[in-house]
Design a protein around this motif. Structure first.
Motif, PDB file in Angstrom:
ATOM      1  N   GLY A 125       0.827  -1.201   0.000  1.00 16.94           N
ATOM      2  CA  GLY A 125       0.000   0.000   0.000  1.00 16.94           C
ATOM      3  C   GLY A 125       0.861   1.251   0.000  1.00 16.94           C
ATOM      4  O   GLY A 125       0.573   2.221  -0.713  1.00 16.94           O
ATOM      5  N   ILE A 126       1.938   1.237   0.761  1.00 22.25           N
ATOM      6  CA  ILE A 126       2.843   2.396   0.783  1.00 22.25           C
ATOM      7  C   ILE A 126       3.429   2.619  -0.614  1.00 22.25           C
ATOM      8  O   ILE A 126       3.463   3.746  -1.124  1.00 22.25           O
ATOM      9  CB  ILE A 126       3.974   2.188   1.813  1.00 22.25           C
ATOM     10  CG1 ILE A 126       3.375   2.132   3.227  1.00 22.25           C
ATOM     11  CG2 ILE A 126       5.025   3.293   1.705  1.00 22.25           C
ATOM     12  CD1 ILE A 126       4.388   1.785   4.314  1.00 22.25           C
ATOM     13  N   ALA A 127       3.852   1.503  -1.234  1.00 19.27           N
ATOM     14  CA  ALA A 127       4.438   1.621  -2.580  1.00 19.27           C
ATOM     15  C   ALA A 127       3.406   2.187  -3.560  1.00 19.27           C
ATOM     16  O   ALA A 127       3.723   3.062  -4.370  1.00 19.27           O
ATOM     17  CB  ALA A 127       4.920   0.254  -3.058  1.00 19.27           C
ATOM     18  N   ALA A 128       2.160   1.716  -3.462  1.00 17.61           N
ATOM     19  CA  ALA A 128       1.120   2.183  -4.374  1.00 17.61           C
ATOM     20  C   ALA A 128       0.779   3.638  -4.089  1.00 17.61           C
ATOM     21  O   ALA A 128       0.604   4.445  -5.010  1.00 17.61           O
ATOM     22  CB  ALA A 128      -0.131   1.303  -4.248  1.00 17.61           C
TER      23      ALA A 128
ATOM     24  N   GLY B 245      -3.972   9.913  -7.259  1.00 16.15           N
ATOM     25  CA  GLY B 245      -4.561   9.498  -5.991  1.00 16.15           C
ATOM     26  C   GLY B 245      -5.608   8.415  -6.109  1.00 16.15           C
ATOM     27  O   GLY B 245      -6.312   8.098  -5.159  1.00 16.15           O
ATOM     28  N   LYS B 246      -5.734   7.821  -7.290  1.00 16.97           N
ATOM     29  CA  LYS B 246      -6.718   6.755  -7.459  1.00 16.97           C
ATOM     30  C   LYS B 246      -5.997   5.424  -7.664  1.00 16.97           C
ATOM     31  O   LYS B 246      -5.289   5.247  -8.662  1.00 16.97           O
ATOM     32  CB  LYS B 246      -7.624   7.035  -8.660  1.00 16.97           C
ATOM     33  CG  LYS B 246      -8.563   8.199  -8.458  1.00 16.97           C
ATOM     34  CD  LYS B 246      -9.385   8.396  -9.714  1.00 16.97           C
ATOM     35  CE  LYS B 246     -10.447   9.479  -9.496  1.00 16.97           C
ATOM     36  NZ  LYS B 246     -11.205   9.718 -10.731  1.00 16.97           N
TER      37      LYS B 246
ATOM     38  N   ALA C 253      -1.398   2.903   1.893  1.00 15.91           N
ATOM     39  CA  ALA C 253      -1.424   3.890   0.822  1.00 15.91           C
ATOM     40  C   ALA C 253      -1.726   5.270   1.396  1.00 15.91           C
ATOM     41  O   ALA C 253      -1.058   6.262   1.054  1.00 15.91           O
ATOM     42  CB  ALA C 253      -2.484   3.506  -0.212  1.00 15.91           C
ATOM     43  N   ARG C 254      -2.708   5.333   2.297  1.00 14.66           N
ATOM     44  CA  ARG C 254      -3.105   6.643   2.831  1.00 14.66           C
ATOM     45  C   ARG C 254      -2.132   7.164   3.876  1.00 14.66           C
ATOM     46  O   ARG C 254      -2.175   8.355   4.238  1.00 14.66           O
ATOM     47  CB  ARG C 254      -4.524   6.552   3.385  1.00 14.66           C
ATOM     48  CG  ARG C 254      -5.573   6.492   2.263  1.00 14.66           C
ATOM     49  CD  ARG C 254      -6.905   5.954   2.731  1.00 14.66           C
ATOM     50  NE  ARG C 254      -7.598   6.903   3.601  1.00 14.66           N
ATOM     51  CZ  ARG C 254      -8.468   7.823   3.166  1.00 14.66           C
ATOM     52  NH1 ARG C 254      -8.746   7.917   1.889  1.00 14.66           N
ATOM     53  NH2 ARG C 254      -9.060   8.642   4.025  1.00 14.66           N
TER      54      ARG C 254
ATOM     55  N   SER D 170      -5.068  11.475   0.879  1.00 16.43           N
ATOM     56  CA  SER D 170      -6.310  11.664   0.139  1.00 16.43           C
ATOM     57  C   SER D 170      -6.546  10.558  -0.889  1.00 16.43           C
ATOM     58  O   SER D 170      -7.514  10.601  -1.654  1.00 16.43           O
ATOM     59  CB  SER D 170      -6.297  13.018  -0.567  1.00 16.43           C
ATOM     60  OG  SER D 170      -5.243  13.015  -1.511  1.00 16.43           O
ATOM     61  N   ALA D 171      -5.685   9.549  -0.924  1.00 19.19           N
ATOM     62  CA  ALA D 171      -5.816   8.494  -1.938  1.00 19.19           C
ATOM     63  C   ALA D 171      -7.111   7.710  -1.734  1.00 19.19           C
ATOM     64  O   ALA D 171      -7.562   7.517  -0.598  1.00 19.19           O
ATOM     65  CB  ALA D 171      -4.621   7.551  -1.874  1.00 19.19           C
TER      66      ALA D 171
END
Lengths: 528, 409, 364
Positions: free
Chosen positions: B191-194, B201-202, B225-226, B231-232
């Protein structure tokens, strides 16, 4: 694959088959047959069913491989491994049993199996060519119609067109006139003669002597798998050919009736029946007639004029749009087979092997095809095998069915024996009315005699008989009255004593003249 | 439709789940199977002399666990068998398990004889296969699909001297253990990588089944990711498959059409990666390191290291120290491993992944620390509270930022 | 260049072929299999020995083979019943699923009732569900002339989706409420499990015995009853059937329904005999319905023979699992099984056709 150079026709003999032997388990179908057909002749192959005509033609068309013997085409010895081989060598066959795909159109059937250079079929081009051929040879058929919608007669025309379309040099026609009117047959004969003149070879398989006399240059007669001889048509007679064919004297005569026709005592009363054909067009239009007790009424007409549909209505297989019929004074609900069976209608359909019988089923099963529902054939829904067998053995003997045993599938029987099984079953139900469609079509002389005898015997017992046939000679020799159907209507009802072959033929073609059918010529002598 | 490779699952049992005392902040998520009485007479299970009790990080022994003597006669090698749901070269789940088998063979050398059965269907055939393997002399048997669980319960009752190792299930008994690991830790790192990769942000996720393990993983992924891109949004599409490349690719393409510019997939086929490759979008995989095949779009993936668990277990069986229990591995013990990281991942993101990896290695599952809101904005985990292991195992809601539905019951 | 050989349809099938051809098929399978084994460095004799031993050679082997055979016996019969009358119902798969759904419904509901009562109810429900599901195919074919291959195939997919829905996507009656982690069917109470019988020490599932009884009944139905007589005529010639006054529509519906009912009982046996849950994933991956078509073909569409063939295929399947391992990849086992089936089917072709040498033209 090989090509025969038919262009270089230095040979007088188009086909030469020497010492052909073909054995099947327990039977030698061809036993050293020699056969020779010249370029540009119509050569009749004459013989009773089972004489080996079909086997010989199947060898020539590559369907069977002979156990012994050689075949030469235009002087070249060949070994034909398949009908496709034969076709590419210039041999085309018009079969007695059609090889058409019912769901395809006429045009599609005609191009089917053709070696196609470009994969796509140009439909309009094919149709145009088919129409051209149809016109040229008088073989009227709609190239866009689907085969299942066609009558047997029309289907045969497709078969003939198929071979013509592929430009075969040697044409084999197996009983081609069986479904044609006399007029149509004459047209076909003209076509065959024209083709012969063009340098094609026509091999005409038949057991009808008049035809053979009318169309052929030479005749080869087969009997019991052997060649009896080849004769020039001009130097022979029907009587001689008949003797060669059956090995004894045969006389065609008006049948002798023992019982009485009682036209005033109706067993079948048809009133104002109308019915559709499979395509949903009107096939039977407001038809009314009566068949009396013991009366034999013939229905003449060119195939496809509603006779088949009429027979199916009476047999219960086809619903009516209007009208109805009564058997022995009792109204029968149309479109219900069991009602017709119960009312006592025996029905011999045109397609004996696939409608009248279940071809892969045994003789004994076929003999109870209509009576299996009731005791003693079935008890509490259980089929009584022993009773069925006993019943079969009895009928096989009574009707002289030639079969190895009662368990043999009927498709393995010869045409005459197939018809005997059908007759045995229908008559064993003790019917009041018999509706028989083309009961002798495709049968050999001996078998025809037998079938006619059985039908007349039934009439003598009081059964009202309706015979639908394209064979005018048959109707003339058997019936008391002849109805002529044209475009679904009955346009002639002629006592046989007043009928002539010519007058009926004209009616079949839809030509109603002032004195139609009512000729004073008396009984037309069947030419034999 | 479920098809292709069958995957096993860590399941959670509501009943009997809350029995054991907390251990390192972790609840048990297992159910103890009652001993059936109609088993073959229980043999003497006195532990071998001088045997020390078995211990392993993240392994929770069953309450009242006793040593099961599935050791071979002295001096002889132990026979160990694996039952696989897929083929050994499936490029994912079963292949990862097979790596475990190879590690056991390498670690124990001629003290062990390993064997395996691949493509064994769940259901009646699994019982037959157990019978066969026991008859062949195997005394420790592993299985890698949830669907074998009942067969293993039956086998464990029938063969008390055989050590049964079922993966991803929840039933344990005297000679039946369970094992799996915290895939969500790895998914958080993906998630961090994405989150670092997306420009608009999508993020799109091609998700297998709406079941707790996957939901937990998606939530972890979304939180990851967030954590770098608050704001993703994470849009999900359920495929209800573990392995159906055609369907998964279609799902991925539908997400791309919906405007996502980074993709992740938690099935085992690289189909999503192929769709991403065509569109030139970043892709986080699962279960296999696809960096070499997709160098331009590769982000990272979670990898399972079954050897971490299997080698000590077979060794314990060999030494007569085997006891039943429940294992839940993580980044800390190396059971969960991060794949290589793709070249498109920025140095800044790599650093964030490393930081988070270290944090999770020390405290597995700690990303589920409040405040965490659900999709509808209600609070799911209160500020400062970390969801218990049991709560994590039963997670059946999606966190804020995820676009997509869970099926209604 | 064309092949010098060609197939010619036999006019009749000599009786001796019925025994000779299978023998030759087995011989060919052994030879081809041996070549494969030698190529991959195995001793063919030990391999074949192991197949026989692990498929049929011991009581446990037989037990395993019967377990694998039981569902195939039902689906094989299901296919045979329709194929032999020219209806191509390939929906045994879906009908099996739906039967399992119906049977597990009552099995779960009546779990506490006496075993015999529960079993009877499960069989009836499996039969009703499978039959009703198949009847859809029959009605569509009989009334609207829909191609039954397509409808039955589509209904297979639909049944799969239904299984998924019941177990994965809803909290249906069938789903085990405790299985929040991985969704699974609710287990049947042990009282509702179908008993196993022992014969010469071999455990025989109740379902297998039912299959034998059903096979005999269907054989009797086809050979000795009015219904069977009519169905046979319809298959031979629909025209002749119509001519003889048979109601072809109802017969088509009845035959398809019957075949579905049998597949449905198979589904009931799967729940009652073996899995004891509605196993959505396992059922779909097993592919019993499709294997059943192969079983039926090898049994020459005889319902009773299908039960026998199912045992052979079940044995082969069971032996396959026993055979494979590190020294024998499952792919190789699959190839070997495929080879055996292929030769069997090829042999079946030989009983209907004969090979003739094509002589070429001698002169030009």
């Amino acid at each position: 694959m090989f090509e025969i150079n038919w262009g270089a026709m230095n040979q007088e003999v188009a086909v030469r088959m020497t010492g052909i032997v073909k054995r099947f388990p327990g039977v030698v179908a061809n036993d050293g047959v020699n056969f020779e057909a010249r370029v540009g002749e119509v050569h009749a192959l004459l013989g009773e069913n089972g004489a080996g005509k079909s086997t010989l033609s199947n060898v020539l068309t590559g369907l069977y491989r002979p156990d012994e013997g050689t075949t030469e085409l235009n002087g070249v010895q060949v070994s034909l491994a398949s009908p496709r081989d034969a076709l590419s060598a210039g041999i085309g066959m018009v079969h007695q049993h059609f090889r058409l795909v019912p769901t395809f159109t006429v045009a599609e059937n005609i191009v089917l199996g053709e070696k196609n250079k470009n994969l796509l079929i140009n439909a309009s081009e094919v149709c145009a060519r088919v129409e051209q051929l149809s016109t040229r040879y008088g073989l009227a058929v709609d190239p866009r119609a689907r085969v299942w919608q066609l009558s047997v007669g029309e289907q045969q025309r497709v078969e003939i067109l198929k071979v013509l379309y592929r430009g075969a040099k040697v044409l084999i026609l197996d009983e081609p006139t069986a479904v044609l009117t006399p007029q149509e047959a004459d047209t076909l004969f003209a076509t065959l003669r024209a083709m012969a003149k063009e340098g094609r070879t026509v091999i005409f398989i038949s057991h009808k002597l008049e035809e053979v006399m009318a169309v052929s240059d030479r005749v080869t007669v087969l009997r019991g798998g052997k060649t009896v001889g080849t004769v020039e048509t001009l130097s022979t007679s029907t009587r001689d050919l008949a003797r060669l064919m059956v090995g004894r004297e045969l006389v065609f005569d008006r049948v002798v009736r023992v019982g009485m026709s009682e036209p005033s005592n109706p067993v079948l009363e048809v009133s104002n029946i109308s019915a559709y054909d499979d395509r949903g067009n009107i096939a039977v239009a407001d038809v009314s007639f009566v068949v009396g007790r013991g009366e034999i009424v013939g229905v003449a007409g060119v195939s496809g004029n509603g006779q088949r549909e009429l027979a199916e209505v009476l047999g219960g297989m086809r619903p009516v749009i209007a009208g109805g019929f009564e058997v022995a004074g009792i109204k029968v609900t149309a479109g219900k087979v069991r009602q017709s069976i119960k009312a006592g209608v025996a029905h011999i359909p045109e397609d004996r092997l696939h409608t009248g019988l279940a071809a892969s089923h045994s003789v004994e099963d076929n003999l109870v095809l209509k009576s299996y529902r009731h005791k003693p054939v079935s008890k509490f829904s259980v089929i009584q095998r022993k009773i069925i067998r006993r019943h079969a053995v009895e009928l096989i003997e009574r009707y002289d069915v030639k079969t190895p045993d009662s368990a043999t599938p009927v498709r393995l029987l010869s045409g005459g024996n197939v018809q005997k099984v059908l007759l045995a079953r229908e008559f064993s139900a003790d019917p009041r009315v018999l509706v028989a469609a083309s009961p002798t079509r495709g049968l050999d002389v001996g078998a025809i005699e037998g079938v006619r005898k059985r039908i007349v015997e039934a009439a003598d017992r009081g059964v009202g008989v309706l015979i639908i046939s394209e064979d005018l000679e048959e109707l003339l020799s058997m019936s008391d009255r002849i109805l002529v159907m044209y475009e679904g209507r009955i346009i002639g009802d002629v006592p046989t004593v007043q009928a002539t072959r010519e007058a009926i033929g004209l009616l079949m073609g839809g030509i109603v003249t002032a004195n139609t059918g009512i000729s004073n010529a008396g009984i037309t002598e069947p030419q034999s | 439709m479920i098809s292709g490779r069958r995957r096993a699952w860590l399941a959670f049992a509501i009943v009997g789940a809350l029995v054991l005392a907390a251990c390192g902040g972790t609840d048990s998520a297992t159910e103890v199977v009652e001993e059936t009485t109609d088993t073959v007479a229980v043999t003497d299970t006195t532990p071998a002399a001088a045997a020390e009790p078995f211990t392993l990080a993240n392994f929770t022994p069953m309450e009242g666990a006793e040593v099961v003597n599935c050791a071979p006669p002295a001096g002889e090698p132990i026979k160990a068998a694996w039952i696989y749901i897929g083929p050994i070269n499936d490029g994912g789940w079963t292949q990862a398990h097979h790596e475990g088998l190879k590690a056991v063979q390498a670690a124990l050398g001629d003290q062990v004889i390993t064997t395996y059965k691949e493509n064994i269907p769940e259901g009646p055939q699994a019982v037959q296969t157990i019978d066969q393997l026991v008859a062949d002399g195997n005394t420790i048997i592993f299985a890698n699909s949830y669907g074998y669980q009942d067969a293993f319960v039956e086998g464990a009752a029938k063969y008390p001297d055989v050590c049964f190792e079922h993966m991803t299930g929840y039933k344990i008994s005297r000679n039946l253990s369970q094992s799996f690991g915290a895939g969500e830790d790895g998914k958080y790192l993906s998630g961090i990588a994405a989150g670092g990769d997306t420009k608009n942000g999508k993020i799109g996720v091609v998700a297998p089944f709406p079941i707790p393990e996957v939901i937990r993983g998606i939530n972890a992924f979304a939180l990851g990711a967030r954590s770098v891109n608050p704001s993703a949004t994470i849009q999900i599409v359920w495929t209800n498959t573990w392995f159906d490349p055609a369907l998964e690719r279609k799902a991925a393409e539908s997400l791309i059409a919906a405007g996502v510019d980074t993709l992740a997939a938690f099935q085992d086929s690289p189909a999503t990666g192929e769709a991403a490759k065509v569109a030139g979008l970043g892709w986080a995989g699962y279960g296999a390191d696809q960096n070499a095949n997709f160098p331009d779009i590769w982000l990272n993936a979670t990898i399972y290291q079954w050897a971490v668990y299997e080698v000590p277990r077979v060794k314990a069986a060999l030494e007569g120290r085997w006891i039943a229990g429940d294992y839940y591995g993580n980044l800390g013990d190396g059971f969960i491993k991060m794949s290589s990281i793709g070249k498109r991942v920025s140095a800044d993101t790599v650093a964030k992944i490393a930081e988070a990896s270290a944090r999770l290695a020390a405290a597995s599952g700690s990303m589920f620390t409040g405040p965490i809101k659900g999709q509808d904005g209600t609070e799911k985990i209160a500020a400062g509270v970390t969801a218990s292991h049991g709560e994590q195992m039963g997670m059946f809601y999606l966190v804020e930022g995820i676009i997509g539905d869970l099926p209604k019951g | 260049m064309r092949s010098p050989l060609r197939l010619e349809r036999r006019l009749s099938q000599p009786r001796s072929l019925r025994w000779l051809v299978p023998l030759i098929s087995i011989g060919a399978a052994l030879v081809l299999g041996s070549i494969l084994m030698l190529l991959t460095g195995k001793n063919p004799i030990t391999v074949f020995q192991r197949i026989v031993e692990s498929g049929f050679g011991s009581k446990t082997a037989l037990r395993g083979s019967l377990i694998a055979a039981t569902p195939l016996a039902f689906t094989g019969m299901c296919a045979a019943i329709t194929f032999r009358v020219g209806i191509i119902n390939i929906g045994g798969e879906g009908q099996f699923f739906v039967g399992a759904i119906g049977a597990s419904l009552v099995g779960l509901a009546l779990g506490g009732q006496p075993t015999a009562f529960t079993i009877f109810a499960m069989i009836v429900m499996g039969m009703l569900f499978g039959g009703a599901y198949a009847a859809l195919v029959g009605v569509l074919k009989a009334r609207f002339h829909t191609n039954e291959i397509i409808t039955s195939l589509m209904l297979n997919y639909l049944a799969g989706i239904l299984l998924n829905y019941l177990i994965f996507n809803s909290t249906s009656y069938w789903r085990d409420p405790r299985s929040i982690g991985f969704p699974a069917g609710k287990p049947l109470e042990a009282r509702a499990w179908w008993p196993k019988f022992e014969l010469f020490g071999v455990q025989i599932p109740l379902g297998f015995l039912i299959a034998i009884v059903l096979g005999s009944l269907v054989l009797f139905l086809y050979r000795r009853t009015r219904f069977g007589f009519e169905v046979g005529v319809i298959a031979d010639s629909p025209q002749a059937a119509r001519y003889a006054g048979m109601n072809t529509r109802w017969k088509i519906i009845a035959v398809v329904t019957l075949s579905g009912a049998i597949a449905g009982i198979g589904g009931a046996s799967d729940v009652g005999d073996f899995r004891h849950i509605l196993d959505a994933k396992g059922l779909q991956l097993a592919g019993y319905g499709y294997t059943g078509i192969v079983v039926a073909a090898l049994a020459r569409f005889s319902p009773l023979a299908a039960v026998g063939v199912a045992v052979v295929i079940g044995g082969l399947t069971n032996a396959g699992y026993a055979l494979q391992g590190p020294d024998f990849q499952s792919g190789l086992v699959g190839t070997l099984q495929g080879l055996l089936l292929f030769t069997a089917v090829a042999g079946e072709v030989l009983t209907r056709y004969r090979i003739r040498l094509r002589r070429t033209t001698t002169a030009s």
